[in-house]
Scaffold this active site. Structure first.
Site, PDB file in Angstrom:
ATOM      1  N   HIS A  55      -8.612 -12.521  -6.036  1.00 56.12           N
ATOM      2  CA  HIS A  55      -8.502 -11.910  -7.369  1.00 56.12           C
ATOM      3  C   HIS A  55      -8.277 -12.966  -8.447  1.00 56.12           C
ATOM      4  O   HIS A  55      -7.661 -14.003  -8.193  1.00 56.12           O
ATOM      5  CB  HIS A  55      -7.302 -10.956  -7.430  1.00 56.12           C
ATOM      6  CG  HIS A  55      -7.282  -9.883  -6.395  1.00 56.12           C
ATOM      7  ND1 HIS A  55      -8.339  -9.042  -6.151  1.00 56.12           N
ATOM      8  CD2 HIS A  55      -6.303  -9.486  -5.531  1.00 56.12           C
ATOM      9  CE1 HIS A  55      -8.021  -8.178  -5.196  1.00 56.12           C
ATOM     10  NE2 HIS A  55      -6.797  -8.432  -4.787  1.00 56.12           N
TER      11      HIS A  55
ATOM     12  N   GLY B 132       0.810  -1.210   0.000  1.00 55.94           N
ATOM     13  CA  GLY B 132       0.000   0.000   0.000  1.00 55.94           C
ATOM     14  C   GLY B 132       0.844   1.261   0.000  1.00 55.94           C
ATOM     15  O   GLY B 132       0.387   2.336  -0.386  1.00 55.94           O
TER      16      GLY B 132
ATOM     17  N   SER C 133       2.463  -5.262  -3.507  1.00 58.32           N
ATOM     18  CA  SER C 133       1.098  -5.721  -3.219  1.00 58.32           C
ATOM     19  C   SER C 133       0.867  -7.132  -3.739  1.00 58.32           C
ATOM     20  O   SER C 133       1.661  -7.689  -4.488  1.00 58.32           O
ATOM     21  CB  SER C 133       0.096  -4.774  -3.862  1.00 58.32           C
ATOM     22  OG  SER C 133       0.125  -4.961  -5.263  1.00 58.32           O
ATOM     23  N   CYS C 134      -0.266  -7.692  -3.357  1.00 54.40           N
ATOM     24  CA  CYS C 134      -0.610  -9.062  -3.754  1.00 54.40           C
ATOM     25  C   CYS C 134      -0.603  -9.229  -5.265  1.00 54.40           C
ATOM     26  O   CYS C 134       0.015 -10.158  -5.798  1.00 54.40           O
ATOM     27  CB  CYS C 134      -1.969  -9.441  -3.179  1.00 54.40           C
ATOM     28  SG  CYS C 134      -3.301  -8.296  -3.607  1.00 54.40           S
TER      29      CYS C 134
ATOM     30  N   GLY D 199       1.063  -2.566 -13.345  1.00 55.88           N
ATOM     31  CA  GLY D 199       2.151  -2.711 -14.323  1.00 55.88           C
ATOM     32  C   GLY D 199       3.375  -1.904 -13.911  1.00 55.88           C
ATOM     33  O   GLY D 199       4.463  -2.459 -13.711  1.00 55.88           O
TER      34      GLY D 199
END
Lengths: 351, 351
Positions: free
Chosen positions: B222, B112, B141-142, B197
């Site tokens: 996700h 984050g 992040s994940c 990206g």
């Protein structure tokens, strides 16, 4: 010139919309609709004043037993029409073609059927001319229609090299409660690439397109995310200009508060559209990006309605009452109320 | 060699998992966890026997008033540790870095935070070596972690030309009920390309990657759909071989009944994993396709857990207790129980 006499066989999600769209065309007459059910669905057709026929002798018995006032059977209906729009379920439709041919009635099938059934697959802006005078065609599915509209126009503009898309499909139709939906998950389609790419090639054979499809936990239509490689670097304005001047593609704008599938549908309802339908490809204008020769965009496909204007054009093409595709599109869109801009951008302040 | 002394600041979705993962490493000691809440969350930490500290003097007053037995404040905790894993909310974390530096404690932040905060972004398999001896890094992040793992290994194999992905994000975390979720819709992210990206490029600068993100109506992690252009035509087996031999990527199989995000999570629960976590990228093996020099695949990212093993490796890299990244990965994965195959394919029939 007398009106083309039209039958609709199968009064479901698509069929009922086709019937309504036929009624508002000044060169067509809806002779009747045929189905096999006895419930509220055909009763609403009767309330609208549509003559209701039974799609089969067995259905006729059941419908009569249920008190549905029948105008006859499908055989009776076929004797009175020039063309039939077949919106019956998969597998039923294929068996109908021989019946239509035997009756000397032209026929239009929907995208659930295979290309081979009719040997011709139809999207008005791409191949209206090759359908002229044929005895049958297939209007491709909602997703394929959107692909042909958007990529077709990029190709016509000499801009399309290849396109790769991800289709986020709705779980089931909003009115369904048959356990075919999904909840709180995402289901990737088992086969990659998905069938929509090859299906688009039945309309435009030389399209370089690949699609992947996944099913998500919502009922509010489909979303497509696209990566397009252009034949050359282009500006964002040039791309928007191409889409803007294409019929049946209309812009959605996040900065107008249209930020998701459901906000679009709320706007369609507010626009007073029948059933809240969106017949256009709803393409997010302020979400579209261009980097060099690469183009990125998202659009929304309202699966219940997008193929309806195509079906109206297919009626004109098969029967030959209009030989110019663009004139047919303009006529259909005018009669049904398709828009080029959902919310016109004001150039002058409102006084 | 004495164990590395670790603090976890922020005992939320990620922090509580990091604490559990530290405890099972034989070269680390969890000195304590710090937070500001007074409810069940810290009470579970106490039940587990974790010393609980207050992240601020104000929080200490409230926690003491609520009867939470405190081991001290964050300042006390920092005096006893070599490294702190910061899993506090966005904006809170950035202000903490100076505090950690003043205390002479190395620090690891989560995705984050911006890359600029630490000047180094970390994914163990890609850049463990450059984190060695640094005083701070950021575990990405994940979603970015999954991108670096999958595209990084294709790049290392000399196979990656460019990659274009669509990220279908979960609406909110499963345990949330704070109205930040969405229901029965899909929300495209306002900006294309999305930030993942460029974020992956903070780890591997030369990656040619573009992402689009949309939010869907589910909470079960996700899904990513990828189009990868390879440097040359490759066989499906060659690609699968590359992924198979990469740590922290494990195959899911539709023909084993793992057909959607939720079926994966049910399998994780059945495997007895803590909280049902999946730390690996779950890549659908029988869903992956190759056509010439193009590769298509879907994978699942369990957002609550995928960065936890990375954080463990980051602890080793910063403190230098292990200088070889692959050895750290193997050690972490062994201790936590990561798998290379979730369900091994039987080669012999079970007797």
């Amino acid at each position: 010139m007398s009106k083309v006499r039209v039958a609709v066989n199968g009064y479901g999600v698509i069929g009922k919309r086709i019937a309504d769209a036929v009624v508002v065309q000044d060169d067509m007459e809806l002779v009747g609709v045929a189905d096999v059910v006895t419930d509220w669905r055909v009763k609403v057709a009767l309330q609208k004043g549509y003559p209701v026929f039974a799609s089969s002798p067995e259905a006729a018995q059941q419908m009569q037993a249920a008190g549905i006032p029948l105008a006859g059977t499908l055989d009776d209906l076929l004797k009175q029409v020039d063309v039939v729009a077949d919106a019956t379920p998969k597998k039923v439709a294929a068996a109908n073609l021989e019946k239509y041919r035997a009756a000397g009635v032209k026929s239009i099938f929907q995208g659930g059927e295979k290309h081979n059934l009719t040997g011709h697959s139809f999207v008005a802006q791409a191949n209206y001319a090759t359908a002229l005078g044929r005895d049958t065609t297939r209007v491709v599915s909602c997703n394929t229609t959107s692909i042909v509209r958007t990529l077709g126009v990029l190709k016509d503009a000499g801009l399309l090299k290849r396109a790769r898309g991800v289709l986020v499909r709705r779980a089931t139709d909003p009115w369904e409660s048959d356990h075919e939906g999904i909840m709180n998950t995402v289901v990737p389609e088992q086969h990659i690439p998905s069938h929509q790419g090859p299906d688009a090639q039945t309309v435009i054979p030389e399209l370089d397109v690949v699609t992947m499809a996944i099913k998500a936990s919502h009922t509010t239509s489909h979303l497509h995310s696209w990566y397009v490689q252009l034949t050359r670097p282009a500006s964002r304005d040039e791309i928007l200009d191409v889409f803007y001047h294409t019929p049946r593609i209309a812009f959605l704008r996040m900065d107008e508060g249209i930020v998701a599938l459901n906000s679009t549908l709320e706007m369609m309802a507010d626009l007073g559209r029948p059933r809240g339908d969106m017949w256009e490809v709803g393409l997010w204008e302020d979400n579209l990006g261009v980097e060099g020769d690469e183009l990125f965009y998202n659009y929304q496909v309202y699966n219940q309605a997008i193929v309806v204007p195509e079906t109206i054009d297919a009626i004109r093409a098969l029967t030959g009452i209009e030989t110019d595709g663009l004139r047919s599109i303009a006529k259909t869109d005018q009669a049904m109320g398709l828009l080029r801009e959902f919310v016109p951008v004001a150039t002058e302040p409102v006084p």
